[in-house]
Design an enzyme around this catalytic site. Structure first.
Site, short mmCIF file in Angstrom:
data_model
loop_
_atom_site.label_atom_id
_atom_site.label_comp_id
_atom_site.label_asym_id
_atom_site.label_seq_id
_atom_site.Cartn_x
_atom_site.Cartn_y
_atom_site.Cartn_z
CG HIS A 1 -2.08 -1.02 0.86
ND1 HIS A 1 -2.02 -2.32 1.26
CD2 HIS A 1 -3.19 -0.90 0.10
CE1 HIS A 1 -3.07 -2.96 0.78
NE2 HIS A 1 -3.80 -2.13 0.09
CG ASP B 1 -5.09 -8.39 -0.74
OD1 ASP B 1 -3.99 -8.64 -0.20
OD2 ASP B 1 -5.77 -7.39 -0.46
CB CYS C 1 -10.14 -2.04 -8.36
SG CYS C 1 -10.36 -3.16 -6.97
CD GLU D 1 -9.61 -7.79 -1.39
OE1 GLU D 1 -8.62 -7.22 -1.86
OE2 GLU D 1 -10.38 -7.24 -0.58
C1 PEP Z 1 -6.46 -5.49 -4.24
O1 PEP Z 1 -6.21 -6.31 -3.34
O2 PEP Z 1 -6.22 -5.69 -5.44
C2 PEP Z 1 -7.06 -4.20 -3.90
C3 PEP Z 1 -7.47 -3.37 -4.83
O3 PEP Z 1 -7.12 -3.88 -2.59
P1 PEP Z 1 -5.85 -3.34 -1.77
O4 PEP Z 1 -4.73 -3.16 -2.72
O5 PEP Z 1 -6.27 -2.08 -1.13
O6 PEP Z 1 -5.63 -4.45 -0.79
MG MG Z 2 -6.99 -5.99 -1.34
#
Ligand code: PEP
Ligand code: MG
Length: 559
Positions: free
Chosen positions: A159, A425, A472, A401
């Site tokens: 992140h 994830d 996403c 995910e």
């Molecule tokens: C993902 O896991 O692809 C996602 C968009 O969520 P994050 O990256 O915030 O875990």
């Molecule tokens: Mg995620």
């Protein structure tokens, strides 16, 4: 002044714009809270003026052609524009002359001071070298003129990396011994596209990179031509291109590239920049102010997904050996219903005035989905009793995910309004490869055949069930994957606003039938390296793209 010095003046100008924009966003935020939305709107105009490509081009011409330094060039250009604005018949533009004046003063202040250092430890224009980096620390860098981040640990989808990307800060991860080798005061060039660092380089290298930086700017200006064009393939297949946002700056960036709404609003970044849990009203105001910056379209707000590499300083979590597999996402919210309820109330209240949807992270199957739905139903009933308005038909989506959710997609489809595939994830859990571990950088591979087969099945099942599905995760923001994702059947992608135009370019350079053919060949392969070869070969054979590609897996980097 030499040409190389003129280039350095442009580098200083760009840094001043970033720092001044940061100041304006902070002021805007304060004004919004104290005086209201209309008053805060004034700063929008100033940000647009400051970001104007024509202003930059004019300053550049003065630096290069008249060999002026950045201060003199800004002063000159702002004076000329102010005179022009003030002489116009239109009252609106005449009033903008004072905004221009303000913008000029702010830029000149920044250039004179070399920008306001955010703290003695982080001087303006510095490169931060650190052994590890938390997303909450990166979140504090918004609007500060940190030029690049070099981190010894970490992976491409942590992140911290995602946030740095959305803030436009080049970042290199997995750089062993960086803290030992790079010292305070060293001159460092960070080439995040090539994954290279130059320590105290020769003058020719500095010159070369000054030129490259200008070229990159030209490339970005060229992409701006795509802003108002549709995201359609060469054979007219429309792809919905929405934005991932986490903070106001993303919302402003998403609007500037006319994203089709927001496919993922990561609310955890709202929580990370606080020193306490934001109250329901504070959350409502945050979400509303972000929503008001966004282009028309639905905003998909994901409920809090903290835990793992997204800790909150003021909410210590139990120490876990395997936090990515521990108490995070919906699990953490179910264990803390007050947090869940206050967030749901804030989102539902916003739904009365804005087209928002709710997205549930880290759902592992039907029981969790139903428990979340029951919590939403309860909050709706409470709001109705209290006479608060909300959209009773608000759409509720589920992230895919976890492998269990992917396996149960057919059953989940009967209970959800839409799916959003969180490939960051999903890849880590499918491959048992930690997304934040520097040791796993080459194992964590979205082109693994198991990942591709799961993605294909998700799209097929969602289509059969008539449920919208979007992606996403970060692979959506990398143009190298775009053709494959289209070929696998994705018709909706939610991407980092800074990459949206690159992805739109990739879509507009793709023929849907060729994409299907590529996906067919990829699906026939059961080897990651063969798949990578297919995808990269296809990428390199396409017509020249005005974008330096971020190829998968060649090194730990991003731009
Ligand atoms: C993902 O896991 O692809 C996602 C968009 O969520 P994050 O990256 O915030 O875990
Ligand atoms: Mg995620």
């Amino acid at each position: 002044m030499s040409e190389a010095e003129a280039r350095m003046e442009m580098v200083r100008f760009d840094a001043a714009v970033v720092a001044a924009e940061g100041e304006l966003l902070a002021i805007q935020d304060r004004v919004r809270r104290t005086l209201g939305e209309d008053e805060a709107e004034v700063f929008e105009v100033q940000i647009l003026l400051m970001r104007d490509v024509e202003l930059r081009d004019a300053v550049r011409a003065l630096c290069f052609d008249k060999r002026m330094n950045a201060q003199a060039a800004v002063d000159e250009e702002i004076k000329q524009l102010s005179v022009l604005f003030a002489s116009l018949d239109d009252a609106y533009f005449r009033e903008r002359a004072s905004d221009l004046h303000d913008v000029g003063r702010r830029l000149l202040d920044q250039l004179a001071q070399g920008g306001q250092p955010i703290s003695p430890e982080l001087p303006d224009g510095c490169v931060v070298v650190t052994s590890d980096l938390l997303a909450s620390v990166v979140a504090q860098l918004e609007g500060r003129s940190v030029r690049a981040l070099i981190v010894e640990k970490g992976g491409l989808t942590t992140h911290a990396t995602i946030l740095a990307r959305s803030l436009g800060i080049p970042m290199l991860v997995h750089v062993p011994n960086a803290c030992e080798q790079i010292r305070n005061g060293d001159l460092v060039i960070v080439d995040a596209l090539a994954g290279r660092i130059f320590l105290n380089p020769e003058a020719e290298v500095v010159d070369k990179y000054a030129q490259l930086q200008v070229d990159l700017q030209v490339h970005r200006s060229a992409l701006k031509d795509l802003v108002d064009l549709p995201a359609i393939t060469l054979d007219d297949v429309a792809i919905k291109l929405s934005a991932n946002v986490g903070q106001t700056a993303d919302a402003v960036a998403a609007a500037s590239v006319t994203a089709e709404g927001v496919g993922l609003y990561r609310t955890e970044f709202v929580f990370m920049v606080q020193d306490h849990f934001p109250s329901e009203d504070e959350q409502y105001n945050f979400y509303r102010s972000t929503a008001e910056h966004l282009p028309p379209g639905e905003t998909v707000i994901r409920v809090l997904d903290v835990g793992s590499d997204k800790p909150l300083n003021y909410f210590p979590l139990p120490r876990e050996g395997n936090p990515a597999l521990g108490c995070r996402g919906m699990r953490l919210l179910f264990a803390n219903p007050t947090i869940l309820h206050s967030q749901l109330r804030a989102i539902l209240r916003l739904s009365a005035s804005h087209p928002v949807a709710i997205l549930l992270p880290m759902i592992d199957g039907l029981d969790e989905r139903r428990a979340a739905k029951a919590a939403i139903k309860q909050v709706k009933a409470d709001l109705a009793t209290a006479g608060q308005s909300f959209n009773p038909r608000i759409r509720i989506g589920t992230m895919i995910e976890t492998p269990s959710a992917a396996i149960l997609v057919r059953q989940l489809a009967d209970e959800v309004d839409f799916f959003s595939v969180g490939s960051n994830d999903l890849v880590q859990f499918l491959l048992a490869a930690d997304r934040i571990s520097e040791e796993m950088v080459s194992t964590y591979d979205p082109l693994h055949p198991a990942v591709i087969q799961v993605l294909a099945r998700l799209v097929r099942t969602a289509a059969r069930k008539g449920k919208p599905i979007s992606l996403c995760g970060e692979i959506g923001s990398d143009p190298v994957y775009t053709k494959l994702l289209i070929g696998l059947g994705f018709r909706s992608l939610s991407v980092s606003p800074g990459r949206l135009l690159d992805i739109k370019h990739a879509i507009r350079s793709t023929r849907w039938c060729d994409a299907e053919d590529l996906a067919r060949r990829v699906l026939q392969s059961s080897s990651t390296s063969d798949i990578r070869a297919l995808v990269l070969d296809d990428w390199h054979r396409r017509s020249p793209v005005p974008s330096p590609p971020v190829e998968p897996r060649t090194s730990a980097r991003h731009s």
